[in-house]
Each structure stands twice: as structure tokens, then as C-alpha cells.
Design a protein around this motif. Structure first.
Motif, PDB file in Angstrom:
ATOM      1  N   PRO A 145     -57.165  59.526  76.695  1.00  0.00           N
ATOM      2  CA  PRO A 145     -57.793  59.344  78.009  1.00  0.00           C
ATOM      3  C   PRO A 145     -59.317  59.432  77.915  1.00  0.00           C
ATOM      4  CG  PRO A 145     -56.708  61.477  77.850  1.00  0.00           C
ATOM      5  CD  PRO A 145     -56.372  60.749  76.614  1.00  0.00           C
ATOM      6  N   PRO A 146     -60.005  58.932  78.940  1.00  0.00           N
ATOM      7  CA  PRO A 146     -61.461  58.998  78.919  1.00  0.00           C
ATOM      8  C   PRO A 146     -61.936  60.446  78.796  1.00  0.00           C
ATOM      9  CG  PRO A 146     -60.693  57.674  80.763  1.00  0.00           C
ATOM     10  CD  PRO A 146     -59.490  58.320  80.168  1.00  0.00           C
ATOM     11  N   ASN A 147     -63.058  60.597  78.140  1.00  0.00           N
ATOM     12  CA  ASN A 147     -63.734  61.893  78.050  1.00  0.00           C
ATOM     13  C   ASN A 147     -63.015  62.935  77.193  1.00  0.00           C
ATOM     14  OD1 ASN A 147     -66.233  62.505  78.833  1.00  0.00           O
ATOM     15  ND2 ASN A 147     -65.764  62.846  80.990  1.00  0.00           N
ATOM     16  N   ALA A 148     -61.997  62.531  76.473  1.00  0.00           N
ATOM     17  CA  ALA A 148     -61.256  63.511  75.671  1.00  0.00           C
ATOM     18  C   ALA A 148     -62.067  63.944  74.449  1.00  0.00           C
ATOM     19  CB  ALA A 148     -59.927  62.895  75.222  1.00  0.00           C
ATOM     20  N   GLY A 149     -63.088  63.161  74.121  1.00  0.00           N
ATOM     21  CA  GLY A 149     -63.901  63.497  72.941  1.00  0.00           C
ATOM     22  C   GLY A 149     -63.582  62.584  71.765  1.00  0.00           C
ATOM     23  N   LYS A 150     -63.117  61.384  72.059  1.00  0.00           N
ATOM     24  CA  LYS A 150     -62.761  60.435  70.986  1.00  0.00           C
ATOM     25  C   LYS A 150     -63.993  60.021  70.185  1.00  0.00           C
ATOM     26  CE  LYS A 150     -61.081  57.531  74.002  1.00  0.00           C
ATOM     27  NZ  LYS A 150     -61.428  58.383  75.167  1.00  0.00           N
ATOM     28  N   SER A 151     -65.057  59.686  70.931  1.00  0.00           N
ATOM     29  CA  SER A 151     -66.275  59.256  70.237  1.00  0.00           C
ATOM     30  C   SER A 151     -66.890  60.432  69.487  1.00  0.00           C
ATOM     31  CB  SER A 151     -67.280  58.687  71.236  1.00  0.00           C
ATOM     32  OG  SER A 151     -66.686  57.616  71.936  1.00  0.00           O
ATOM     33  N   SER A 152     -66.781  61.620  70.066  1.00  0.00           N
ATOM     34  CA  SER A 152     -67.312  62.802  69.376  1.00  0.00           C
ATOM     35  C   SER A 152     -66.573  62.996  68.059  1.00  0.00           C
ATOM     36  CB  SER A 152     -67.118  64.053  70.242  1.00  0.00           C
ATOM     37  OG  SER A 152     -67.703  63.863  71.501  1.00  0.00           O
ATOM     38  N   SER A 189     -71.032  60.680  75.882  1.00  0.00           N
ATOM     39  CA  SER A 189     -71.655  61.102  77.143  1.00  0.00           C
ATOM     40  C   SER A 189     -70.616  61.810  77.989  1.00  0.00           C
ATOM     41  CB  SER A 189     -72.208  59.882  77.895  1.00  0.00           C
ATOM     42  OG  SER A 189     -71.238  59.388  78.796  1.00  0.00           O
ATOM     43  N   PRO A 190     -71.081  62.595  78.960  1.00  0.00           N
ATOM     44  CA  PRO A 190     -70.125  63.313  79.821  1.00  0.00           C
ATOM     45  C   PRO A 190     -69.455  62.398  80.846  1.00  0.00           C
ATOM     46  CG  PRO A 190     -72.389  63.911  80.386  1.00  0.00           C
ATOM     47  CD  PRO A 190     -72.476  62.999  79.212  1.00  0.00           C
ATOM     48  N   PHE A 191     -69.841  61.133  80.880  1.00  0.00           N
ATOM     49  CA  PHE A 191     -69.254  60.226  81.873  1.00  0.00           C
ATOM     50  C   PHE A 191     -67.990  59.573  81.334  1.00  0.00           C
ATOM     51  CE2 PHE A 191     -73.860  60.320  82.535  1.00  0.00           C
ATOM     52  CZ  PHE A 191     -73.880  60.904  83.798  1.00  0.00           C
ATOM     53  N   GLY A 217     -65.344  56.927  80.578  1.00  0.00           N
ATOM     54  CA  GLY A 217     -65.437  55.463  80.485  1.00  0.00           C
ATOM     55  C   GLY A 217     -66.693  55.020  79.767  1.00  0.00           C
ATOM     56  N   THR A 218     -67.220  55.865  78.869  1.00  0.00           N
ATOM     57  CA  THR A 218     -68.446  55.499  78.146  1.00  0.00           C
ATOM     58  C   THR A 218     -68.189  54.386  77.135  1.00  0.00           C
ATOM     59  OG1 THR A 218     -69.304  57.732  78.371  1.00  0.00           O
ATOM     60  CG2 THR A 218     -70.285  56.386  76.644  1.00  0.00           C
ATOM     61  N   THR A 219     -67.185  54.588  76.311  1.00  0.00           N
ATOM     62  CA  THR A 219     -66.924  53.603  75.250  1.00  0.00           C
ATOM     63  C   THR A 219     -66.179  52.402  75.827  1.00  0.00           C
ATOM     64  OG1 THR A 219     -66.755  55.402  73.663  1.00  0.00           O
ATOM     65  CG2 THR A 219     -65.885  53.275  72.963  1.00  0.00           C
ATOM     66  N   ASP A 229     -62.660  74.940  72.263  1.00  0.00           N
ATOM     67  CA  ASP A 229     -63.627  75.976  72.676  1.00  0.00           C
ATOM     68  C   ASP A 229     -63.508  76.290  74.164  1.00  0.00           C
ATOM     69  OD1 ASP A 229     -66.248  74.028  73.759  1.00  0.00           O
ATOM     70  OD2 ASP A 229     -64.708  73.143  72.520  1.00  0.00           O
ATOM     71  N   LEU A 230     -63.056  75.307  74.945  1.00  0.00           N
ATOM     72  CA  LEU A 230     -62.948  75.545  76.393  1.00  0.00           C
ATOM     73  C   LEU A 230     -61.676  76.300  76.757  1.00  0.00           C
ATOM     74  CD1 LEU A 230     -64.224  72.129  77.832  1.00  0.00           C
ATOM     75  CD2 LEU A 230     -65.488  74.241  77.413  1.00  0.00           C
ATOM     76  N   LEU A 231     -60.804  76.505  75.820  1.00  0.00           N
ATOM     77  CA  LEU A 231     -59.548  77.200  76.103  1.00  0.00           C
ATOM     78  C   LEU A 231     -59.681  78.710  75.990  1.00  0.00           C
ATOM     79  CD1 LEU A 231     -56.679  75.271  74.296  1.00  0.00           C
ATOM     80  CD2 LEU A 231     -57.013  75.567  76.751  1.00  0.00           C
ATOM     81  N   THR A 289     -67.036  68.989  85.804  1.00  0.00           N
ATOM     82  CA  THR A 289     -67.078  70.204  84.997  1.00  0.00           C
ATOM     83  C   THR A 289     -67.801  69.911  83.695  1.00  0.00           C
ATOM     84  OG1 THR A 289     -64.925  70.730  85.845  1.00  0.00           O
ATOM     85  CG2 THR A 289     -65.641  71.998  83.957  1.00  0.00           C
ATOM     86  N   THR A 290     -67.372  68.785  83.065  1.00  0.00           N
ATOM     87  CA  THR A 290     -67.944  68.464  81.765  1.00  0.00           C
ATOM     88  C   THR A 290     -69.414  68.128  81.918  1.00  0.00           C
ATOM     89  OG1 THR A 290     -65.846  67.414  81.475  1.00  0.00           O
ATOM     90  CG2 THR A 290     -67.387  67.242  79.649  1.00  0.00           C
ATOM     91  N   ALA A 291     -69.717  67.396  83.020  1.00  0.00           N
ATOM     92  CA  ALA A 291     -71.104  67.007  83.220  1.00  0.00           C
ATOM     93  C   ALA A 291     -71.968  68.260  83.370  1.00  0.00           C
ATOM     94  CB  ALA A 291     -71.226  66.138  84.465  1.00  0.00           C
ATOM     95  N   CYS A 303     -64.661  69.494  68.686  1.00  0.00           N
ATOM     96  CA  CYS A 303     -65.721  68.680  68.072  1.00  0.00           C
ATOM     97  C   CYS A 303     -67.055  69.385  68.235  1.00  0.00           C
ATOM     98  CB  CYS A 303     -65.777  67.305  68.724  1.00  0.00           C
ATOM     99  SG  CYS A 303     -64.382  66.294  68.280  1.00  0.00           S
ATOM    100  N   GLN A 304     -67.089  70.287  69.187  1.00  0.00           N
ATOM    101  CA  GLN A 304     -68.345  70.977  69.431  1.00  0.00           C
ATOM    102  C   GLN A 304     -68.589  72.103  68.439  1.00  0.00           C
ATOM    103  OE1 GLN A 304     -69.700  70.883  73.414  1.00  0.00           O
ATOM    104  NE2 GLN A 304     -69.967  73.081  73.389  1.00  0.00           N
ATOM    105  N   THR A 305     -67.572  72.918  68.190  1.00  0.00           N
ATOM    106  CA  THR A 305     -67.771  74.060  67.281  1.00  0.00           C
ATOM    107  C   THR A 305     -67.298  73.744  65.868  1.00  0.00           C
ATOM    108  OG1 THR A 305     -65.578  74.955  67.713  1.00  0.00           O
ATOM    109  CG2 THR A 305     -67.336  75.650  69.215  1.00  0.00           C
TER     110      THR A 305
END
Ligand SMILES: Nc1nc2c(ncn2[C@@H]2O[C@H](COP(=O)(O)OP(=O)(O)OP(=O)(O)O)[C@@H](O)[C@H]2O)c(=O)[nH]1
Ligand SMILES: [Mg+2]
Length: 589
Positions: free
Chosen positions: A275-282, A296-298, A300-302, A392-394, A448-450, A491-493
Motif C-alpha cells: 500500500p502507499p506510504n508503507a516505505g517501499k521506496s525507503s 516522501s510522507p505523501f 502515492g509518491t512513486t 520503530d513505530l510499534l 501522522t506520518t507527515a 527502514c528508519q533505524t
């Protein structure tokens, strides 16, 4: 720089071979005759058809320390003499000599170069060859090529040196293909596999197989030729059958490994969906080691699929990031989703990425929602792996509700991305989230992500600072989903990424047919052409079994199998049956 264009040759060469008839006889090779016929030596080529002398830059184009110009043909030595000073002697065969090269039109020195001669037939092409090792500037190369042109030598066509090597019987078809692969090799597995082919190991294996068939054929033909009684005929047939069966199984074994061999050449296609924003591009950026895709936090970026090339366990991997899967009114994004689905359908391995935080119990899609989601029809042959991102958000949820909640969140996230509980979803539902229906949840996730993204990095760890369980704790908490084939990562940590890469590598190696740490030695079957001919050989051997009672028919099937094996290497010497026959039986008796 790319190697000389001559390597387009391999493709041309294979197709030329495919187009040729069964009776294709490469020039300079033995003439092949049908069993029972008589061999006629090939006539020498008419003088006017003798080959011209060709030349080409054999090293890469552009600036380099050294550039190698190769010359092949009967005029190679004469050309060298014209380029060298009048009093200079030609270097002895296969010895390098430092020489001043002169322009044949008397305009002065071209370069000071190393010159080597390889008189035929002990050369790559079997003809007289020479190599000029020049200073590798475009100006020097241009001047020397110009000089060779003045001497009425002809610039080589793509692949012409290899073609001449094949014609001279220096290389068989699999070696030519292997050579092309070796020059194109980017990864360790490609290098090893190409070496296996280019050094003739594949040819030797095929020759061994073909020899087995010809031996069997010789025995059966002896029965026909000498009109032995039925009992002897049955005995001979009974002796031949296990040999043919064993050979059939051996070839089938290599055919089963064919997919791996072809994958090593082409690269394993891994596609990231979710789904969008799951962190695929990251995730793509993290695995690629550079910012290949926009993050990006939006949601539908890719839009366009973004592909990077990696090497995992020595295997070439094409990793593709794709648009977030959801229904959308935006035609551009919809096209992105269509492309994402198409890429996933072509993948050998699909990474289903989901957002652990967005899929926690309160945000997980309800039971009925899955049914209204469009299907993501994925190949059941592909490998599917689940990646639950943003671990990390969990943190706070894990400490608040205990391990079970974390596991449930991860499982729900995985369900959101793959639509089912199994690792390999059949006719996967999914991954699409209806933008309009999802409404509040999507908005919430996005805002939230934004908010998190605009906050300093430390704040992105979660709204409420987690109690930060140590990594052993996390391992324990998520033991269940990991065992079910899920990978909880951030992907962040960087949490879980190392394990994910290890698992990915294992799957990639399994896909190319390599297990364990033993070095990849390469497959025998690496092209559709090989697969086709070997498949035909197996089919003929199967028919042989069925026709075993009818000895003439059975012989015909063995001949067909031998012809198919011969086609792989580009030689069909049915005449060899005759020599086998004489070797096996004492005619005088
Ligand atoms: N907290 C946290 N945020 C992450 C993590 N991975 C990615 N993000 C953030 O999530 C947002 C979306 O990341 P992307 O990589 O663009 O997500 P995507 O799946 O490619 O999104 P689309 O291209 O829109 O489908 C960005 O703000 C990232 O910084 C993670 O592990 N933890
Ligand atoms: Mg993206």
C-alpha cells in the motif's frame, strides 16, 4: 565502456543457427552424412572465395591505458609489414615486440606499440592474426584504424572474429555463447557460468551424451544390418534400454536446473509492492545503498517503477520499487498502479511491504473490505516474502499491550499487503486499498506520518516515546510472525534489515538453484535454445521407449535425440554412427 560491438554477435549467431536446417554444416567442419551413406570430403573453397582480412578495435571504446586492435585473415602479416619500419623484422609468433607503427601514406609515426602475431591455425580464428597494443587514446586508435583501412583491409562485422573461430572449428556454439556471456558478465555467478560454457565443458558434456546415444544406435543397427534372429534383437534392445533411460534422466535433471541457469544470465527480478506510504521506496533506497527513489510522507509518491541493480550472493538482482497499490481517481497514479501490478506479475520474487503502524488493530481492514479489493494476480511460481516496515513505530504498542499486540499488528500489516495469511498467496487479494472508502484511516496515517516526518528525526520514533525494548526482546516478541515468513524491519533505524537481506539472499540463491555456501559452478542449460533442443532430445528418448519393439523406429528416435544434442553445440555428425559401429563389432567375424 562496452566491449566492442562485435558481441552483438552472439544473439545474431544463435538466431542464425536456429534458422539453419538440420543439415547445417559449418564451413571447414566435417561433412555429415546420414547413417548408411558414404562420406564425401568437402571441396576446398574456390580461391576467389578465400577470406578477406578484417580488423577491429577489440578493447572498449573511449580513453584507456591500452587499446587492442585485432587483425585476422591472410593479409595480417602483410599489413603488419606495411605498418612497420622497412628494416624491422616481423616479431616471432606469439611473442610481443615493441615496434614503431608508421602511416602507410608516409605521413609519419602513428604510435609506439606492442605487436603480436598468431600465425594460423594456432590463433583464435584459425587464420593468421595480429594484435596491436596501442596507447589507448581515441586519436591513436582512430589513426591506426584509418591506416588499416588504407591498406584495403575490411572493418570486421559484429562478431566476425568469433564467427571465423566457429567456422574454423575453434569454438562450438556453446563456447561462442559462453564467450559472449563472459564479456557481458557483471556478477560472480555470471562469470563462473560463462567460463563453464566458454571453456568447452558444456560441449564435452553434450558430446559424451551424444556418444552414449550413438553407441546404443550402433548396437541396434548391427542387429538390423546383420539380420540377427529375434532373440538376439530382444537381448540387444534390453541391453540398450537402461542406457537410454539413464541418459534421459540425466538430461531431465539438467533441464530441471535450466531456470536457474537462465536466471543467472538475466538476473532475478525482485519487485516491492504494498500500500502507499508503507516505505517501499525507503526499502529500495536502503537495499540499493543510494537515494534511487523519491521518499516522501505523501501517499502515492512513486508512480513509475524504479529499478536498481544489485548483486546478492554473487547473483544479479533487478530490484524494482513500484507505486503504492490503491484505487485512485488520479489517472496518472492509476497508471502507476497498473505498472506496479504488471511488474509484480513478472517478478521472480515479490516483497510485500506493509506499514506496521498503519495496520495495527484499529486500522486493519475489516473482514469484508478484502472482498471489494481488486485482485493482484501473482504468479504462483514466484517467491513471496512479507516485510512489515516501521517497526520503530510499534514500540509503545508493544509495551502497552504486550507481545501479542505487536505480533497481531505485524500479522495484520502483512494481511493488508498480501490479503491472506499464507506466505505464498494464491491469487493474492490485495494490496490495494480503496482510497475513497479507506478515507479517514488513510488520512490519519498520512497526517501522522507527515507530522512525524516534519518533526526532528528522534521524534519519528513514535508519538509516545517507546520503552525501547532491547533487540533480544523484539526478537522474542516477533518470533511468531518471523517464523511465518514475515520480516519486521524499520527502514528508519535499520532494525531487521540485515536479517531481511540474509533471507532475501537465501531465496535468490535458491531461485538460481544454489544452496549452501558452495561456490556457484554454473548450469549447463542457460538459454531457451539449449532448453528447446534438450527438450526435443528427451522427447525422442521417451518415444524410443515406446517404440522399443519396432527396432527401425526405435533407431530413428535415437538418431533424433542425437541430432537434438548435436544442435546444442552446432554439429550433427551422424557419420559417427558408422565409426562407432566398426569399433563395437568385429566386421570380419
Ligand atoms: N517511522 C518510520 N517511517 C518510515 C519508515 N520507512 C519509511 N518511513 C517514512 O514513511 C514515509 C513513506 O515512505 P516511502 O518510502 O516514500 O513509502 P512508499 O511505500 O514508497 O510510498 P508510495 O511511493 O507513496 O507508495 C516517508 O515519510 C518515510 O520517511 C520507518 O521504518 N519508520
Ligand atoms: Mg514510493
Amino acid at each position: 565502456p562496452r566491449p566492442s560491438a562485435s558481441w552483438a554477435a552472439a544473439a545474431w549467431f544463435s538466431s542464425a543457427w536456429l534458422a539453419d536446417s538440420v543439415n547445417f554444416v559449418p564451413a571447414g567442419q566435417k561433412l555429415h552424412v546420414a547413417s548408411g551413406g558414404s562420406a564425401t570430403p568437402p571441396p576446398p573453397p574456390p580461391l576467389e572465395q578465400q577470406r578477406d582480412t578484417i580488423f577491429a578495435l577489440s578493447s572498449g571504446a573511449g580513453r584507456s591505458a591500452v587499446a587492442v586492435v585485432r587483425i585476422s585473415g591472410p593479409g595480417a602479416d602483410a599489413a603488419l609489414r606495411r605498418l612497420m619500419l622497412a628494416n624491422a623484422a616481423l616479431p616471432p609468433p606469439r611473442a610481443a615486440a615493441l615496434t614503431s607503427l608508421q602511416a602507410p601514406d608516409g605521413t609519419g609515426m602513428l604510435d609506439r606499440a606492442l605487436v603480436l602475431r598468431f600465425p594460423g591455425p594456432r590463433s583464435f580464428t584459425g587464420e593468421d592474426c595480429a594484435e596491436l597494443h596501442l596507447h589507448g587514446s581515441p586519436a591513436v586508435v582512430r589513426a591506426v584504424l584509418g591506416a588499416l583501412g588504407m591498406l584495403r583491409l575490411r572493418p570486421a562485422e559484429p562478431g566476425e572474429f568469433s564467427r571465423r573461430a566457429f567456422d574454423a572449428g575453434k569454438l562450438d556454439l556453446t563456447q561462442v555463447e559462453g564467450l559472449a556471456d563472459l564479456l557481458a558478465a557483471e556478477t560472480e555467478s555470471q562469470r563462473r557460468q560463462a567460463l563453464l560454457h566458454s571453456t568447452g565443458a558444456v560441449r564435452r558434456q553434450h558430446e559424451h551424451w551424444r556418444q552414449t546415444l550413438l553407441t546404443c544406435l550402433a548396437r541396434l543397427e548391427a542387429v538390423i544390418d546383420f539380420g540377427e534372429d529375434e532373440e538376439i534383437a530382444d537381448d540387444v534392445a534390453a541391453g540398450v534400454l537402461p542406457l537410454v533411460q539413464a541418459l534421459q534422466q540425466e538430461v531431465e535433471g539438467h533441464l530441471a536446473a535450466a531456470a536457474g541457469g537462465e536466471l543467472v544470465r538475466s538476473g532475478v527480478r525482485v519487485v516491492i509492492v504494498g500500500p502507499p506510504n508503507a516505505g517501499k521506496s525507503s526499502l529500495l533506497n536502503l537495499l540499493a545503498g543510494h537515494e534511487a527513489a523519491i521518499v516522501s510522507p505523501f501517499a502515492g509518491t512513486t508512480r513509475d517503477p524504479v529499478t536498481v541493480q544489485l548483486e546478492l550472493g554473487g547473483v544479479k538482482v533487478m530490484l524494482t520499487d513500484s507505486a503504492g497499490l490503491r484505487r485512485t481517481q488520479c489517472p496518472i497514479e492509476a497508471e502507476g498502479v497498473r505498472r506496479a501490478v504488471a511488474a509484480a506479475q513478472q517478478a521472480h520474487l515479490v516483497l510485500h511491504v506493509s506499514d506496521a503502524a498503519a495496520s495495527s488493530a484499529e486500522e486493519a481492514p475489516d473482514e469484508g473490505a478484502g472482498e471489494s479489493m481488486p485482485e493482484l494476480p501473482l504468479s504462483p511460481h514466484a517467491v513471496h516474502m512479507r516485510v512489515v516496515n516501521k517497526a520503530d513505530l510499534l514500540g509503545s504498542r508493544r509495551t502497552a499491550a504486550g507481545p501479542a499486540a505487536g505480533a497481531a499488528a505485524a500479522a495484520a500489516a502483512a494481511a493488508a499487503s498480501s490479503g491472506g495469511g499464507s506466505l505464498v498467496p494464491a491469487g493474492v487479494q490485495a494490496a490495494c486499498v480503496d482510497e475513497s472508502r479507506e478515507g479517514a484511516a488513510a488520512g490519519a496515517a498520512c497526517s501522522t506520518t507527515a507530522a512525524a516526518a516534519s518533526a526532528p528525526p528522534r521524534m519519528q520514533q513514535g508519538a509516545a516515546p517507546p520503552a525501547a525494548p532491547d533487540s533480544a526482546d523484539r526478537q522474542q516478541n516477533f518470533a511468531a510472525p518471523a517464523a511465518a515468513g514475515m520480516h519486521l524491519v524499520s527502514c528508519q533505524t535499520g532494525e531487521g534489515i540485515e536479517q531481511l537481506v540474509a533471507a532475501l539472499k537465501q531465496q535468490v540463491l535458491a531461485l538460481v538453484g544454489q544452496s549452501g555456501d558452495a561456490g556457484f559452478s554454473g548450469a549447463l542449460v542457460t538459454r531457451a535454445r539449449h532448453r528447446h533442443h534438450l527438450g526435443e532430445a528427451v522427447a525422442a528418448m521417451r518415444r524410443y521407449k515406446a517404440a522399443a519393439g519396432e527396432i527401425e523406429l526405435a533407431c530413428e528416435e535415437l538418431r533424433a535425440a542425437a541430432r537434438s544434442l548435436g544442435r546444442v553445440v552446432g554439429a550433427i555428425d551422424v557419420e559417427e554412427v558408422l565409426s562407432s559401429l566398426f569399433e563395437e563389432f568385429c566386421i570380419g567375424k
